[in-house]
Design an enzyme around this catalytic site. Structure first.
Site, mmCIF file in Angstrom:
data_model
loop_
_atom_site.group_PDB
_atom_site.id
_atom_site.type_symbol
_atom_site.label_atom_id
_atom_site.label_comp_id
_atom_site.label_asym_id
_atom_site.label_seq_id
_atom_site.Cartn_x
_atom_site.Cartn_y
_atom_site.Cartn_z
ATOM 1 C CE LYS A 78 9.366 40.885 40.457
ATOM 2 N NZ LYS A 78 9.527 40.832 41.924
ATOM 3 C CG ASP A 101 9.153 42.156 48.144
ATOM 4 O OD1 ASP A 101 9.150 42.487 46.814
ATOM 5 O OD2 ASP A 101 9.302 41.407 48.853
ATOM 6 C CD GLU A 118 12.768 41.509 43.827
ATOM 7 O OE1 GLU A 118 12.631 40.333 43.636
ATOM 8 O OE2 GLU A 118 11.647 42.290 43.418
ATOM 9 C CG ASP A 158 14.402 36.388 46.629
ATOM 10 O OD1 ASP A 158 13.141 35.609 46.814
ATOM 11 O OD2 ASP A 158 14.131 37.547 46.490
HETATM 12 N N1 LIG Z 1 5.014 26.928 52.903
HETATM 13 C C1 LIG Z 1 5.036 26.963 51.902
HETATM 14 N N2 LIG Z 1 5.564 26.019 50.842
HETATM 15 C C2 LIG Z 1 6.008 26.195 49.628
HETATM 16 N N3 LIG Z 1 5.712 27.156 48.969
HETATM 17 C C3 LIG Z 1 5.294 28.225 49.693
HETATM 18 C C4 LIG Z 1 4.979 28.265 51.001
HETATM 19 N N4 LIG Z 1 4.496 29.616 51.474
HETATM 20 C C5 LIG Z 1 4.577 30.134 50.333
HETATM 21 N N5 LIG Z 1 4.940 29.585 49.251
HETATM 22 C C6 LIG Z 1 5.196 30.018 47.776
HETATM 23 O O1 LIG Z 1 5.933 31.316 47.971
HETATM 24 C C7 LIG Z 1 5.670 31.892 46.915
HETATM 25 C C8 LIG Z 1 5.618 33.481 47.180
HETATM 26 O O2 LIG Z 1 6.589 33.895 47.697
HETATM 27 P P1 LIG Z 1 7.073 35.611 48.058
HETATM 28 O O3 LIG Z 1 5.872 35.922 48.603
HETATM 29 O O4 LIG Z 1 8.406 35.565 48.410
HETATM 30 O O5 LIG Z 1 6.873 35.841 46.379
HETATM 31 P P2 LIG Z 1 7.153 37.282 45.544
HETATM 32 O O6 LIG Z 1 7.942 38.199 46.452
HETATM 33 O O7 LIG Z 1 5.965 37.848 45.581
HETATM 34 O O8 LIG Z 1 7.643 36.737 44.204
HETATM 35 P P3 LIG Z 1 9.071 37.345 43.483
HETATM 36 O O9 LIG Z 1 9.934 37.798 44.587
HETATM 37 O O10 LIG Z 1 9.370 35.857 42.977
HETATM 38 O O11 LIG Z 1 8.560 38.244 42.371
HETATM 39 C C9 LIG Z 1 4.176 31.616 46.248
HETATM 40 O O12 LIG Z 1 4.650 30.651 45.220
HETATM 41 C C10 LIG Z 1 3.952 30.583 47.296
HETATM 42 O O13 LIG Z 1 3.114 29.628 46.913
HETATM 43 MG MG LIG Z 2 9.902 38.401 46.249
#
Ligand SMILES: Nc1ncnc2c1ncn2[C@@H]1O[C@H](COP(=O)(O)OP(=O)(O)OP(=O)(O)O)[C@@H](O)[C@H]1O
Ligand SMILES: [Mg+2]
Length: 396
Positions: free
Chosen positions: A73, A12, A178, A202
């Site tokens: 990304k 991922d 995704e 997502d």
């Molecule tokens: N408790 C929370 N409340 C609000 N936002 C949160 C919380 N925990 C994490 N996040 C937010 O979730 C986001 C990260 O999510 P995730 O790890 O799913 O993204 P990613 O898979 O890296 O990104 P993408 O799939 O969009 O490319 C960040 O912006 C983070 O600030």
């Molecule tokens: Mg993601």
């Protein structure tokens, strides 16, 4: 002599974090990095002596803001002149360069030399880290992988992801959307005998999207997709940054927006404030010596926070209802991605789905990597898995 193991992994590749998984003896397993964490921050940094990837890069971001790259990304497969790249440039501590119709290049100083790197090269560094994480755990070389991409990625962004895989020495078996990967993870462990209409939402660091998926027996079919790759948690953080930059200027008559170190520190504090507001009706975070010796406290109520970013959710939900009418048909809503922890999304979506609240039956942080690993194992001919058919609307 036993044949050497040949395994295929699922990665991922997120805007905020990466996660790698593998299928072993029919079971999906998330692979921890060397620090024992199941996810690795999508950060790459350059110093006078070394290149850092993951936690080590993120931990020194405020000390080395112009050479610490993140959220890459967001600019994959984009042209320098694209509006989203121009906006991105204003929101990060590192510099971009490029010709209007050419790819953006990230400018960093590494071992005292100026270097320009493409988004593909930086992404390849993240992929290499994830590949090595898998190799350390499995004790063998890994070359085959399925990489995840947003369902809303266009062909240039998909090609850039394939190219990043190639630079990292990965044989990309396939890209998986995704939300589809999350549905695969959901289906892999169960036998749905009746037909089930599910909505996967997502909401990650860089994007907010949804897929309508039909699951029947061992078959996952994507019916339609809706969303945006320019609205995510990163953008919510930046709305908060803008708000507090203005507030700081009003209070202290200092404009911090051209000071990368201050902006990156404010960004990190705003992300923390946002997370706290998912749990509490009001929250605050102190930033010591933000400018000179000024300690600055950022504070906000959840109501005020909702009013700042609520239109992102409304915009998405309006598009979703248009694309997928009769939302009450969904037997299940699966929430994936860290930003689904924002209470406002659940509140407003539950109303639209006529009380069908999102199910927590997949792990919001790990489901995409798990689904990618299942797809990788199926493509590699792993017969420890039950057969599963995946039909997507964008068959890249
Ligand atoms: N408790 C929370 N409340 C609000 N936002 C949160 C919380 N925990 C994490 N996040 C937010 O979730 C986001 C990260 O999510 P995730 O790890 O799913 O993204 P990613 O898979 O890296 O990104 P993408 O799939 O969009 O490319 C960040 O912006 C983070 O600030
Ligand atoms: Mg993601």
């Amino acid at each position: 002599m036993p044949k050497p193991k040949r395994v295929a992994i699922g990665i991922d590749l997120g805007t905020s974090k990466c996660c790698v998984a593998v299928v072993q003896d029919g079971r999906v397993e998330i692979i921890e990095n060397e620090r024992g964490n199941k996810t690795t921050p999508s950060y790459v940094a350059f110093t006078d002596t070394e290149r850092l990837v993951g936690e080590e890069a993120r931990n020194q971001a405020t000390l080395n803001p112009t050479n610490t790259c993140y959220a890459i990304k967001r600019i994959m497969g984009c042209r320098y002149g694209d509006p989203c790249v121009r906006k991105f440039e204003k929101n990060v501590g590192f510099q971009l360069q490029g010709k209007t119709f050419g790819n953006p290049q990230v400018c960093v100083k590494y071992k005292n030399k100026h270097q320009k790197l493409t988004a593909e090269q930086l992404t390849a560094m993240l992929l290499t880290k994830m590949k090595e994480t898998a190799e350390r755990h499995l004790g063998c070389k890994v070359t085959d992988a399925v990489l995840s991409v947003p369902a809303s990625f266009g062909s240039a962004q998909r090609q850039a992801t394939m190219d990043a895989g190639e630079i990292a020495g990965i044989n990309v078996l396939a890209l998986i959307n995704e939300p589809t990967a999350a549905a695969v993870a959901y289906t892999a462990n169960r036998t749905v005998t009746t037909e089930e209409e599910i909505l996967v939402v997502d909401f990650g660091g860089g994007k907010l999207e949804a897929s309508h998926i039909r699951v029947k027996n061992r078959c996952v079919t994507v019916r339609s997709v809706c969303g945006s790759v320019t609205l995510g948690g990163f953008d919510i953080d930046n709305l908060l940054v803008e708000y507090f930059l203005k507030e700081f200027e009003q209070k202290h008559k200092v404009n911090l927006s051209a000071k990368p170190k201050a902006v990156v520190r404010l960004q990190i504090a705003c992300e923390k404030l946002k997370r706290n507001l998912s749990l509490l009706p009001d929250a605050s975070v102190v930033i010591e010596n933000l400018s000179g010796d000024i300690d600055y406290t950022i504070a906000m109520t959840r109501d005020k926070f909702n009013s700042i970013y609520g239109n992102i959710i409304d915009y998405f939900l309006a598009a979703l209802q248009k694309r997928m009418p009769a939302m009450e048909r969904f037997a299940r809503v699966l929430f994936v991605g860290g930003s689904t922890r924002l209470p406002l999304l659940e509140e407003r979506l539950t109303k639209i789905c006529k009380g069908n609240s999102p199910a927590k039956c997949v792990n919001a942080d790990e489901a995409v990597a798990c689904g990618a690993a299942v797809q990788a194992a199926l493509l590699a001919g792993d017969n420890s898995l039950q057969e599963l058919e995946v039909n997507d609307v964008v068959p890249y």
